[in-house]
Motif scaffolding. Structure first.
Motif, PDB file in Angstrom:
ATOM      1  N   VAL A 176      -0.870  -0.458   2.437  1.00 18.23           N
ATOM      2  CA  VAL A 176      -1.521  -1.749   2.195  1.00 18.23           C
ATOM      3  C   VAL A 176      -2.860  -1.796   2.919  1.00 18.23           C
ATOM      4  CG1 VAL A 176      -1.338  -4.241   2.513  1.00 18.23           C
ATOM      5  CG2 VAL A 176       0.696  -2.908   1.874  1.00 18.23           C
ATOM      6  N   THR A 177      -2.866  -1.362   4.181  1.00 19.10           N
ATOM      7  CA  THR A 177      -4.104  -1.370   4.960  1.00 19.10           C
ATOM      8  C   THR A 177      -5.187  -0.536   4.278  1.00 19.10           C
ATOM      9  OG1 THR A 177      -2.772  -1.579   6.971  1.00 19.10           O
ATOM     10  CG2 THR A 177      -5.078  -0.943   7.245  1.00 19.10           C
ATOM     11  N   SER A 178      -4.788   0.589   3.710  1.00 17.18           N
ATOM     12  CA  SER A 178      -5.763   1.479   3.075  1.00 17.18           C
ATOM     13  C   SER A 178      -6.404   0.858   1.837  1.00 17.18           C
ATOM     14  CB  SER A 178      -5.091   2.803   2.689  1.00 17.18           C
ATOM     15  OG  SER A 178      -4.227   2.645   1.568  1.00 17.18           O
ATOM     16  N   ARG A 179      -5.792  -0.179   1.287  1.00 17.60           N
ATOM     17  CA  ARG A 179      -6.307  -0.796   0.067  1.00 17.60           C
ATOM     18  C   ARG A 179      -6.879  -2.193   0.302  1.00 17.60           C
ATOM     19  NH1 ARG A 179      -7.035   3.208  -3.695  1.00 17.60           N
ATOM     20  NH2 ARG A 179      -5.229   4.648  -3.652  1.00 17.60           N
ATOM     21  N   ILE A 180      -7.106  -2.552   1.554  1.00 16.11           N
ATOM     22  CA  ILE A 180      -7.700  -3.863   1.834  1.00 16.11           C
ATOM     23  C   ILE A 180      -9.067  -3.990   1.179  1.00 16.11           C
ATOM     24  CG2 ILE A 180      -8.644  -5.345   3.648  1.00 16.11           C
ATOM     25  CD1 ILE A 180      -5.616  -5.479   3.482  1.00 16.11           C
ATOM     26  N   GLY A 181      -9.849  -2.923   1.172  1.00 13.22           N
ATOM     27  CA  GLY A 181     -11.151  -2.963   0.516  1.00 13.22           C
ATOM     28  C   GLY A 181     -11.027  -3.280  -0.963  1.00 13.22           C
TER      29      GLY A 181
END
Length: 562
Positions: free
Chosen positions: A42-47
Motif C-alpha cells: 500500500v505504501t508503495s502505491r501512495i503516489g
C-alpha cells in the motif's frame, strides 16, 4: 501518541464530502513477492493514489487472521498480520498517506472475533458458566442430550449459526457440550456485547489505532452486535429484518446505539474527532438514520444505488430520499457501487435488465457465461453511473480496481475459491472471490506487476486493464476517474442539489449550489442538450469521446461547469 497524528490537517469535517478508496490489502500490491498484498505494498502505491485524487483510503482488515473469511475473522485487534507486515510498516504507511494529504480509515470488526482469539481459546478451555464463556454466546443444546442447536438461526454463509464444542473442563470433559453462536463462519464466534469487558476492550482498540494516526473507522456489521438471547430463544428462520421497531431478534436492536454512544465518546477524545461509518444493512430509513447521528457513529452506508438498476427514476428517487436522510441525521450521505462483498458494478450492468440476486448467482455458477454479458455496455453504464454519483453531495466510496474498469472474474476455477460461502452452501453459491482478484498494475510485468504469484489467479484479459496500460491514455477508465476526481475537488460545494429535469425523463439533470450541472442519459438513444447549456462548458464526459457535443449520447453523463 504517534507522530503520524499531526501530519494531517485538523479538519473535523473532511469526511462529509470525501472520496474514499477501499483497499482490500491482500489484493492491492505485494511488496515481498509472496503472492499476498501487504501494508508496504500500500505504501508503495501512495503516489498512484494521490494522483488518482482520492481523499482517504479505507483498509479492509489487516489484522492477524486465519483468513477463514478473508481477514474478517480477527485473532488480535491491535496488531498486523505478520504476512502483511508489522506495526512499524503500518506506521510508515500512515505517515506516507498523511504526507500526501490522504486520510486513513481502518476496518473494525466488532460483531465477532476469530476462533483463534485468546478470548475464545480461553472460553473453550473453561467450563460452562465461566467468565471466559460470558464474553461469547454459549448455550446448552436442545433435545434429550443437548444434541440439537439452541435455535433455528441460520448463518450468513449457509448452514446453522451454531457449532457444538467438546468440553475440556468440568464434569463433562471429553464429551460433546455447549453450542456457541456464529452468525457467519464457525471460525467467527459472536461476541457478547452485554458484557462490559467486551465494550471496554473495543474502546481500547479504538484508542490504539487512533493514537497511531488512524483518522476514522468503518464498522463491520454494525447493526448486529446486540441480540435477544433470553430463553427460550425466539425463532429467526431468515436473516431478513422484518420489523421496524427495534425488536428484531438479531439485528438493529435499539440497545446497539448505547454501544455507539460510548464509541462516540472515545472518538471525540481526539482533535479532530475520529470519524466512523456504519455498515448497517437496515431496510427502514428511520432506523438507518440512528447509526449516522452525531451522538453515534456519525455516518452510515446506504447501499441503495448499489442495489438499484441502471434507471433514471430509481436513481432520482434514491438520491432524493438519501439526501433527506442525511439532512435529518446531521450526517452526509454515502454513495457506493462496488465493494469487497458484491459483484463489480460493470458486470452487474452488463447483465440483462431485471437480473436479480438469484440471477447473479446463476451467472457466477456458469463461470460468467449464462447469460452472456454485454461487457462494453456494462462498462459504459458503470462510467455513466460513476460520473452521476461523483457529482452528488456526500461521500463517494470507491473500490480498488473500479478505476481500471475491472469486471468481475466470474470464471475462477473451483479449486482456487476461498470464500466460506462456497463451502458452507455445498458449492451452490460461489461467493465473493471474483471481486477480490489481485490488481493488474503493469501488463508487461510478471503477474501483471502485482508483485508475486497472486493468491487468486488473474485472467489474461487483465492485461488490457492494467494501470500502466491506461495511464496517460485519453478516454481510458483510469484517466476518466483521475479527471473526474480532480474536477470534483474543484467543483464540490454544499450538501444539496436541485433537480432540473422532470421525474421519469431519461435525461436526468441536476444542479449544485454553485451552478455545476450534471446531465445523465440513462436511455439508449442520444438526448438533446437542454436549452441554455453552452456545449463549451462541458468539462467531463463519461464516454470515451465527447465529439457530439450537441447531444448527450446514450448511457453517458456530462458535467457542465458553472
Amino acid at each position: 501518541m504517534n507522530e503520524n497524528v499531526s501530519t494531517t490537517a485538523l479538519d473535523a469535517n473532511w469526511w462529509r464530502q470525501a472520496a474514499v478508496y477501499q483497499i482490500y490489502p491482500r489484493s492491492f500490491a505485494d511488496s515481498n513477492g509472496d503472492g499476498m498484498g501487504d501494508i508496504s505494498g500500500v505504501t508503495s502505491r501512495i503516489g498512484y493514489l494521490s494522483e488518482l485524487g482520492i481523499d482517504a483510503i479505507w483498509l479492509s482488515p489487516f489484522y492477524p487472521s486465519a483468513l477463514a473469511d478473508g481477514g474478517y475473522d480477527v485473532d488480535d485487534y491491535r496488531n498486523v498480520d505478520p504476512r502483511l507486515g508489522n506495526l512499524d510498516d503500518f506506521d510508515a504507511m500512515v505517515g506516507a498517506a498523511h504526507a500526501a494529504n490522504i486520510k486513513v480509515i481502518a476496518d473494525v470488526v466488532p460483531n465477532h472475533s476469530s476462533n483463534r482469539h485468546e478470548w475464545f481459546k480461553a472460553a473453550l478451555a473453561a467450563a460452562p458458566g465461566s467468565p471466559e464463556r460470558a464474553r461469547y454466546h454459549f448455550f446448552d443444546g436442545l433435545g434429550e442430550n443437548g444434541e440439537l442447536p439452541p435455535s433455528d438461526w441460520p448463518s450468513h454463509f449457509g448452514g446453522p449459526a451454531w457449532t457444538r464444542v467438546t468440553e475440556v473442563a468440568g464434569e463433562n470433559a471429553g464429551k460433546p457440550g455447549q453450542w456457541y453462536l456464529h452468525l457467519f463462519a464457525s471460525e467467527q464466534p459472536d461476541l457478547n456485547w452485554d458484557n462490559p469487558e467486551v465494550r471496554e476492550d473495543f474502546h481500547a482498540t479504538l484508542r490504539f489505532w487512533a493514537d497511531r494516526g488512524v483518522d476514522g473507522f468503518r464498522v463491520d456489521v454494525a447493526h448486529a452486535l446486540v441480540k435477544d438471547m433470553k430463553l427460550p430463544l425466539r425463532s429467526k428462520p431468515s436473516l431478513e429484518i422484518k420489523v421496524d421497531d427495534g425488536t428484531d431478534v438479531l439485528f438493529d436492536r435499539d440497545e446497539v446505539h448505547e454501544i455507539y454512544a460510548g464509541w462516540r465518546s472515545v472518538l471525540n477524545e481526539y482533535d479532530p474527532p475520529r470519524t466512523a461509518v456504519a455498515e448497517a444493512w437496515v431496510p427502514f430509513t428511520h432506523r438507518r438514520l440512528r447509526y449516522a447521528h452525531p451522538t453515534g457513529l456519525g455516518q452510515a452506508f446506504n447501499f441503495d444505488l448499489l442495489q438499484a438498476p441502471f434507471d433514471a427514476t430509481a436513481f432520482r428517487d434514491i438520491v432524493t430520499r438519501c439526501l433527506a436522510e442525511a439532512e435529518a441525521s446531521g450526517a452526509s450521505s454515502t454513495w457506493v457501487f462496488s465493494n469487497h462483498d458484491v459483484i463489480r458494478h460493470p458486470s452487474r450492468y452488463a447483465l440483462p435488465d431485471g437480473t436479480d440476486q438469484a440471477g447473479l448467482e446463476s451467472w457466477l455458477l456458469s463461470g460468467g457465461s449464462t447469460p452472456a454479458p454485454g461487457t462494453e455496455r456494462g462498462l459504459r453504464r458503470a462510467r455513466a453511473a460513476t460520473a452521476f454519483m461523483l457529482g452528488l453531495p456526500g461521500s463517494a466510496y470507491l473500490y480498488q480496481g473500479e478505476e481500471l474498469g475491472l469486471l468481475e472474474v466470474a470464471d475462477l476455477p473451483a479449486e482456487s475459491l476461498q470464500d466460506p460461502t462456497w463451502f458452507r452452501t455445498g458449492n451452490k453459491v460461489k461467493g465473493r472471490d471474483g471481486c477480490r482478484v489481485p490488481l493488474p498494475w503493469d501488463s508487461a510485468a510478471t503477474d501483471f506487476g502485482f508483485g508475486g504469484s497472486p493468491w487468486l489467479p488473474q485472467p489474461e484479459w487483465f492485461a488490457d486493464h492494467s494501470a500502466a496500460t491506461q495511464a496517460g491514455v485519453p478516454g481510458s477508465t483510469l484517466e476518466f476517474y483521475r479527471e473526474a476526481l480532480a474536477l470534483r475537488r474543484t467543483l464540490q460545494t454544499g450538501e444539496s442539489l436541485s433537480w432540473v429535469s422532470e421525474p421519469g425523463e431519461a435525461l436526468t439533470h441536476y444542479v449544485r449550489p454553485n451552478g455545476w450541472a450534471v446531465l445523465a442519459n440513462f436511455g439508449d438513444a442520444p438526448q438533446e442538450l437542454p436549452a441554455g447549456i453552452d456545449p463549451a462548458r462541458i468539462v467531463l464526459s463519461s464516454g470515451t469521446s465527447a465529439s457530439v457535443l450537441a447531444q448527450v449520447p446514450g448511457e453517458t453523463t456530462f458535467w457542465i461547469a458553472p
